[in-house]
Scaffold this motif. Structure first.
Motif, PDB file in Angstrom:
ATOM      1  N   VAL A 206       0.495  -1.369   0.200  1.00 46.08           N
ATOM      2  CA  VAL A 206       0.018  -0.461  -0.150  1.00 46.08           C
ATOM      3  C   VAL A 206       1.118   1.349  -0.025  1.00 46.08           C
ATOM      4  N   GLY A 207       2.029   1.191   0.977  1.00 45.14           N
ATOM      5  CA  GLY A 207       2.848   2.230   0.730  1.00 45.14           C
ATOM      6  C   GLY A 207       3.419   2.784  -0.503  1.00 45.14           C
ATOM      7  N   THR A 208       3.979   1.475  -0.632  1.00 45.00           N
ATOM      8  CA  THR A 208       4.549   1.482  -2.164  1.00 45.00           C
ATOM      9  C   THR A 208       3.426   2.507  -2.997  1.00 45.00           C
ATOM     10  N   ILE A 209       2.556   1.644  -3.554  1.00 41.71           N
ATOM     11  CA  ILE A 209       1.707   2.106  -4.682  1.00 41.71           C
ATOM     12  C   ILE A 209       1.425   3.315  -4.185  1.00 41.71           C
ATOM     13  N   GLY A 210       1.117   4.147  -2.523  1.00 43.69           N
ATOM     14  CA  GLY A 210       0.494   5.176  -2.631  1.00 43.69           C
ATOM     15  C   GLY A 210       1.994   6.541  -3.118  1.00 43.69           C
ATOM     16  N   TYR A 211       3.084   5.658  -2.617  1.00 43.48           N
ATOM     17  CA  TYR A 211       4.217   7.038  -3.339  1.00 43.48           C
ATOM     18  C   TYR A 211       4.374   7.204  -4.479  1.00 43.48           C
ATOM     19  N   GLY A 212       4.029   6.204  -5.202  1.00 44.08           N
ATOM     20  CA  GLY A 212       4.110   6.307  -7.018  1.00 44.08           C
ATOM     21  C   GLY A 212       2.162   7.455  -7.555  1.00 44.08           C
ATOM     22  N   ILE A 213       1.500   7.479  -6.701  1.00 42.76           N
ATOM     23  CA  ILE A 213       0.549   7.695  -7.457  1.00 42.76           C
ATOM     24  C   ILE A 213       0.990   9.729  -6.760  1.00 42.76           C
ATOM     25  N   VAL A 214       1.519   9.439  -5.585  1.00 38.87           N
ATOM     26  CA  VAL A 214       2.303  10.806  -5.234  1.00 38.87           C
ATOM     27  C   VAL A 214       2.987  11.404  -6.414  1.00 38.87           C
ATOM     28  N   ARG A 215       3.892  10.491  -6.559  1.00 35.44           N
ATOM     29  CA  ARG A 215       4.982  10.931  -7.356  1.00 35.44           C
ATOM     30  C   ARG A 215       4.107  11.775  -8.904  1.00 35.44           C
ATOM     31  N   ALA A 216       3.287  10.897  -9.291  1.00 32.19           N
ATOM     32  CA  ALA A 216       2.433  11.018 -10.311  1.00 32.19           C
ATOM     33  C   ALA A 216       1.765  12.046 -10.539  1.00 32.19           C
ATOM     34  N   LEU A 217       1.313  12.295  -9.653  1.00 32.25           N
ATOM     35  CA  LEU A 217       0.374  13.712  -9.682  1.00 32.25           C
ATOM     36  C   LEU A 217       0.949  15.118  -9.178  1.00 32.25           C
ATOM     37  N   GLN A 218       2.472  14.744  -8.372  1.00 39.25           N
ATOM     38  CA  GLN A 218       3.851  16.072  -8.737  1.00 39.25           C
ATOM     39  C   GLN A 218       4.007  15.641 -10.293  1.00 39.25           C
ATOM     40  N   TYR A 219       4.858  14.848 -10.997  1.00 41.59           N
ATOM     41  CA  TYR A 219       4.628  15.514 -12.123  1.00 41.59           C
ATOM     42  C   TYR A 219       4.165  14.983 -13.526  1.00 41.59           C
ATOM     43  N   GLY A 220       2.545  15.463 -13.132  1.00 41.08           N
ATOM     44  CA  GLY A 220       1.289  15.434 -13.931  1.00 41.08           C
ATOM     45  C   GLY A 220       0.705  14.823 -15.021  1.00 41.08           C
ATOM     46  N   GLN A 221       1.421  13.485 -14.114  1.00 38.91           N
ATOM     47  CA  GLN A 221       1.022  12.425 -15.354  1.00 38.91           C
ATOM     48  C   GLN A 221       0.219  11.493 -14.741  1.00 38.91           C
ATOM     49  N   LEU A 222      -0.183  11.984 -13.610  1.00 39.05           N
ATOM     50  CA  LEU A 222      -1.943  11.549 -13.021  1.00 39.05           C
ATOM     51  C   LEU A 222      -2.878  12.360 -12.477  1.00 39.05           C
ATOM     52  N   THR A 223      -4.342  12.570 -13.255  1.00 40.44           N
ATOM     53  CA  THR A 223      -4.856  13.743 -12.606  1.00 40.44           C
ATOM     54  C   THR A 223      -6.337  13.170 -11.763  1.00 40.44           C
ATOM     55  N   LEU A 224      -6.671  13.809 -11.029  1.00 37.67           N
ATOM     56  CA  LEU A 224      -7.421  13.144  -9.602  1.00 37.67           C
ATOM     57  C   LEU A 224      -9.287  13.694 -10.525  1.00 37.67           C
TER      58      LEU A 224
END
Length: 224
Positions: A206-224
């Motif tokens: 869970v921590g690894t996936i959460g970290y990946g999502i946060v980083r993707a959001l920071q780089y604009g590669q994922l939007t909510l």
């Protein structure tokens, strides 16, 4: 010898030997200060080496800092790194203890910190940064993938922030943290080994996936 660190025996018979017993002996806080000091030095050097990267940001370019101010800014970066690096092991240890406390409440936060999560600070804030530091110096960047992780291999065929972040967590250091935490909890907790392993595995995933999502959001590669 009291407080002797018996790595080999603890790995073979973890229920008999305390994996990191030397942290519980006299001088625990001096050892914690030593870890924090090493972390401060490594983080300070890392910030100093990556200062040039920060100077390329639009805000820094707009300010048009003179050579003297650039040197002063580097020193400020260094001091900031020293402070952040010093408190990081404590925060990591306390944060880890709080997280584990939800599943091992009978042990208490203090016991979890003294017996288990302090090793997080040593491995994550000292050992891992030590391996990354030479590459940060060569690239003048604070965003360097650990050479001990799968992130380096993933970077060869993808620049996806989520994949790179997950790969950076999948490292030798993470495996050591997981295994050492498992062994130590087997020693101090009466919970079944299967329960301990399941909880640690779930928290890691869970921590690894959460970290990946946060980083993707920071780089604009994922939007909510």
């Amino acid at each position: 010898m009291p407080g002797e660190l018996r790595y080999k025996k603890s790995l073979v018979r973890p229920t008999r030997f305390n994996v990191f017993g030397f942290f519980q002996t006299d001088g625990f806080f001096s050892k914690l200060i030593l870890i924090s000091s090493l972390s401060a030095i490594l983080t300070g050097i890392s910030y100093f080496l990556s200062a040039e990267e920060a100077f390329q940001m639009p805000v820094a370019q707009y300010l048009k800092l003179s050579a003297t101010k650039l040197v002063a800014a580097k020193i400020i970066y260094l001091l900031a790194g020293l402070v952040i690096g010093f408190v990081k092991p404590v925060l990591v240890g306390v944060g880890g203890a709080l997280l584990l406390w939800f599943f091992f409440r009978e042990l208490g936060i203090k016991k979890l910190f003294l017996n288990v999560t302090i090793i997080f600070g040593l491995l994550l804030c000292v050992v891992d940064p030590l391996f990354k530091l030479p590459f940060q110096g060569m690239l003048h960047s604070n965003y360097v993938l650990s050479p001990l992780s799968l992130g380096v291999m993933i970077h060869r065929f993808s620049n996806n922030a989520f994949l790179l972040s997950v790969g950076s967590v999948a490292s030798v250091i993470t495996a050591i943290v997981f295994y050492s935490t498992y062994l130590q909890l087997c020693v101090i907790s009466e919970k079944p080994k299967r329960y301990i392993f399941t909880i640690l595995a779930a928290l890691t995933i869970v921590g690894t996936i959460g970290y990946g999502i946060v980083r993707a959001l920071q780089y604009g590669q994922l939007t909510l």
